[in-house]
Write an enzyme that holds these catalytic residues in place. Sequence first.
Site, PDB file in Angstrom:
ATOM      1  N   ARG A  69       0.927  -1.045   0.017  1.00 60.34           N
ATOM      2  CA  ARG A  69      -0.562  -0.353   0.004  1.00 60.34           C
ATOM      3  C   ARG A  69       0.522   1.287   0.235  1.00 60.34           C
ATOM      4  NH1 ARG A  69      -4.077  -2.891   4.631  1.00 60.34           N
ATOM      5  NH2 ARG A  69      -5.090  -4.040   3.320  1.00 60.34           N
TER       6      ARG A  69
ATOM      7  N   ARG B   3       7.519  -5.089  -4.991  1.00 58.15           N
ATOM      8  CA  ARG B   3       6.140  -4.977  -5.361  1.00 58.15           C
ATOM      9  C   ARG B   3       5.481  -6.179  -5.178  1.00 58.15           C
ATOM     10  NH1 ARG B   3       1.598  -0.071  -6.542  1.00 58.15           N
ATOM     11  NH2 ARG B   3       2.212  -0.821  -9.201  1.00 58.15           N
TER      12      ARG B   3
ATOM     13  N   SER C 137      14.121  30.523   7.456  1.00 60.78           N
ATOM     14  CA  SER C 137      15.231  30.430   9.315  1.00 60.78           C
ATOM     15  C   SER C 137      14.492  30.977  10.852  1.00 60.78           C
ATOM     16  CB  SER C 137      16.579  30.927   8.788  1.00 60.78           C
ATOM     17  OG  SER C 137      17.345  31.110   9.514  1.00 60.78           O
TER      18      SER C 137
ATOM     19  N   LYS D 131      17.245  34.458   4.928  1.00 64.80           N
ATOM     20  CA  LYS D 131      17.208  33.243   3.583  1.00 64.80           C
ATOM     21  C   LYS D 131      16.358  32.365   3.228  1.00 64.80           C
ATOM     22  CE  LYS D 131      19.864  29.967   5.765  1.00 64.80           C
ATOM     23  NZ  LYS D 131      20.614  29.207   6.265  1.00 64.80           N
TER      24      LYS D 131
ATOM     25  N   ASN E 220      15.772  28.029   2.428  1.00 61.56           N
ATOM     26  CA  ASN E 220      16.231  27.193   2.058  1.00 61.56           C
ATOM     27  C   ASN E 220      16.500  26.444   1.078  1.00 61.56           C
ATOM     28  OD1 ASN E 220      18.169  28.119   4.355  1.00 61.56           O
ATOM     29  ND2 ASN E 220      16.835  28.278   5.983  1.00 61.56           N
TER      30      ASN E 220
ATOM     31  N   ARG F  87      11.566 -20.023  12.983  1.00 61.39           N
ATOM     32  CA  ARG F  87      11.008 -19.451  13.593  1.00 61.39           C
ATOM     33  C   ARG F  87      12.550 -18.150  14.537  1.00 61.39           C
ATOM     34  NH1 ARG F  87       5.981 -18.849  15.749  1.00 61.39           N
ATOM     35  NH2 ARG F  87       6.226 -16.992  15.413  1.00 61.39           N
TER      36      ARG F  87
END
Length: 463
Positions: free
Chosen positions: A120, A184, A294, A300, A302, A333
């Site tokens: 999923r 998948r 920032s 800034k 970023n 196991r």
Amino acid sequence: MYESDAGLLAPGRAGSPAEATTGDSAFLQAMLDAEAALTRAQSACGLAPADAGRAVTRTADADRFDVRDLALRARSGGNPVIPLVVDLTAAVPEDARPYVHRGATSQDILDTAAMLVASRTLTTVLDDLERAAGEVARHAATHRDTQMAGRTLTQHAVPTTFGLKAAGWRALILDARDRLSAVRASLPAQLGGAAGTLAAFSAFSAPIAQEDTPGQEGDDGQGEVDLLALVAAYAHELGLAEPVLPWHTLRTPIADLAGALAFTAGALGKMAADVLTLSRTEIGEVEEEEGGDSSALPHKANPVHATLIAAAARRAPGLAATLYGSLPAEDERPAGAWHAEWEPLRDLLRLVGGAAHDGAALAAGLRVVPYTMRENLQLTDGLIVAERLAAVFADRIGRARAREVLAAAAERAHSETTDLADVLFDVLREEPELAGLDLAELTDPTRYTGCAGPLTDRALERR
């Protein structure tokens, strides 16, 4: 007081589709889906009444169960399936209770749930990778011939194009897509019982007749139970691959998933690393459309998407290493090896899910600055085309002499802070064999991008 993990310290996955598909409620629902599918599969194979499968399915809703209570009670048995089976059994109608978890072991349910969660989550990751690849392809086509400095070991090397760089990002993203798609498709259900023999499924009861299912061999209660058919029916109910063997200690599915996820983080990380470098103030060749704020520096913006992807790319290999480290699992196991997988697998799914989401946003909002790229090509005053000059000169005066001449010219250009072409005019007067060369053309970095354009075209042919 108990608080759920809201992702306060995980901005990369907070709010991403992968966060919803990997949360505690999502894992709980996957375990319930596994339990319901098991009862339905047994109904289909004549091992349980059809009503039992329907009853367990109706009850298998995560909202009906207390996640925190299950987590606390899991400590006594070491996994959450044990208390969940108790609660699920109590919640279904009395006549369906004998068929809850019948014949299975806890690892059957938790491993299967992990595969459901992974499947999923990968659906959302693959969607984001397709979006990222599409946006990067747009940049590659638009900037097929946009020249820029190619850099090796942090220094200007030879000219390249931004189109070729973007085509490289796309190639990695598509490689990641292909690997995740293959993984998948191969994610298997897990069903083996206590030690991988399926014995309990035949020991609990002989096949029973079904009033509302087609007759099949063994429905009269006298035939042998086809347990391999049960495994196939279970996988079909879940939409997962049918395993050849129970894989309680054969952890190929986890290792393959870990490898593909770590590769994806690294593939996205390459794009992020380039963006982080090229968006430095002193380089300024690209920038994120909506940079982050920032807390201390109001000027800034970023490169936040690239930063979060880079963080994921650094963490992913360590998480994958833990999952690979669980491969040598003892017996039928294991004690500890299996348990060590749960958290790093979820973290890896979350990291890559968040990185893919950020990757799509980064690619969609990336601003390319061709003017700055052209300016930066001139920073070395023509030295960036030294490789081309070396090849041309070598044809006339030999490789050793060409290297000697160019090394001296480069040193002089650097020390006098002058253009390499100006120095070479003097050199040509001293080397008759080099007479007649068009230095203006030879030292123009925009005319030395090799096959960057055709390579970009070829890369964009891939679908």
